[in-house]
Design a protein around this motif. Sequence first.
Motif: not given
Length: 432
Positions: A105, A103, A108
């Motif tokens: 960014k 979750k 990820k």
Amino acid sequence: MKDKILVKLQEFAYFIWLILLVFIAVFVTYFYDTNKKNQIYFLQKSFDNVYLKKSLTSLTAEFKPRYVSIDYKVQSGDTYENIIDAIDIPKEEKKLFLDNVKKNKEVKSLKQNQKIFFKLDRKDQTKIIEFKIEIDKKREAIFLRNKSLTSFKFNIIEKNLTKVVLYKEGTINNSLYSTAISLGIKPNTIVEFARLYGFQVDFQRDIWKGDSFQIIYEQFENEDGSLVENGDILFANLNVQGSDLNLYKFEYDKKKVDYFDENGKSMRKTLMKTPINGARLSSSFGKRKHPILGFTRMHSGTDFAAPTGTPIMASGDGIVTRAQWCGGGGNCVKIKHNSVYQTVYAHMSKFGRGIKKGVRVKQGQIIGYVGSTGLSTGPHLHYEVIENGKKINSQKLKLPSGKTLKGNKRKDFEISKIKIDVLKSELIAGLN
Ligand SMILES: [Zn+2]
């Protein structure tokens, strides 16, 4: 007369005792030594016993420290799933970790060569208490387990490293490695340099005394130079017996980087002839007397002698179709590259991290390590190339060469090349 001798003897008494002591000391050390050697020999022998090995590992597991650290460098094709699957932690722990990183960014998606770090607490059920990942050379993301252990606290740490661009040139006397080390080039950069030329040059056979090289590369350093991290090679040249092999780094697609010669031709070939560095070709393709079986039969591959543990690379991009024990071949890996080519690597001591059936691999990725498993007389890599289902001589393989940049990409490459050439002359001028 007798008295005289006694007196003399008394005078020498200390001396005689001393000599005696020396003799005793030598004697004792000798026996201790041989005994120890025997002990070591028997210990080693028993270590080779697989069953004992197993019980030893389970025994030592009991004594493992509470906290365990894991350092890892992301390989191409890696996902958070396959990395976390390689760590022995409960399912819920894996899920919590994956939820947290996915979750976020900043972190990820994984990038090749990204450095990651785990700290585990093995008390009761193993938990991840810290996870660090390098976002770029200057920033690091850190996930710290909160007190209630239900989640992670996320932070970004600035590493405060400065990028420096370095130019080095050298003439090879002994080996590329020793020359480069003497110039202060870091080992990782040298390995990368050798890898770039892996398709064209065999560093064992093709390099002669007096050959030379040039390199421009990045390095990230903190203020006092005590912390140094490797960056990319921007330019490399290898002068082999008078001819230059120039390579320029170029981003030919979004986030896709490769190295091209001055004519915009990629050095990457569909398959490597020698998927191992620093090995000696010990047995070529063709009829030979089998060293163990004793009778003459077809040797349907090429053998490269190398020390146990030497990394073996995937000779081309592809999908692993086998990574298991295969009888005489010992631990072996088979890769399907396309509809025409497959390659086989046998006698491995162990498989590369995450290498199993169905996994996609990139050219140059480590798929295993040299060993002597199966029908083998000593550590070596047995390498086979299969073309349309038929085993062929890898050393005579006519390799389709890498692609050449065309159109707008070629134009962009020319600009990038000029920039690198300008940088090079500036750096050389800076030397003088
Ligand atoms: Zn072989």
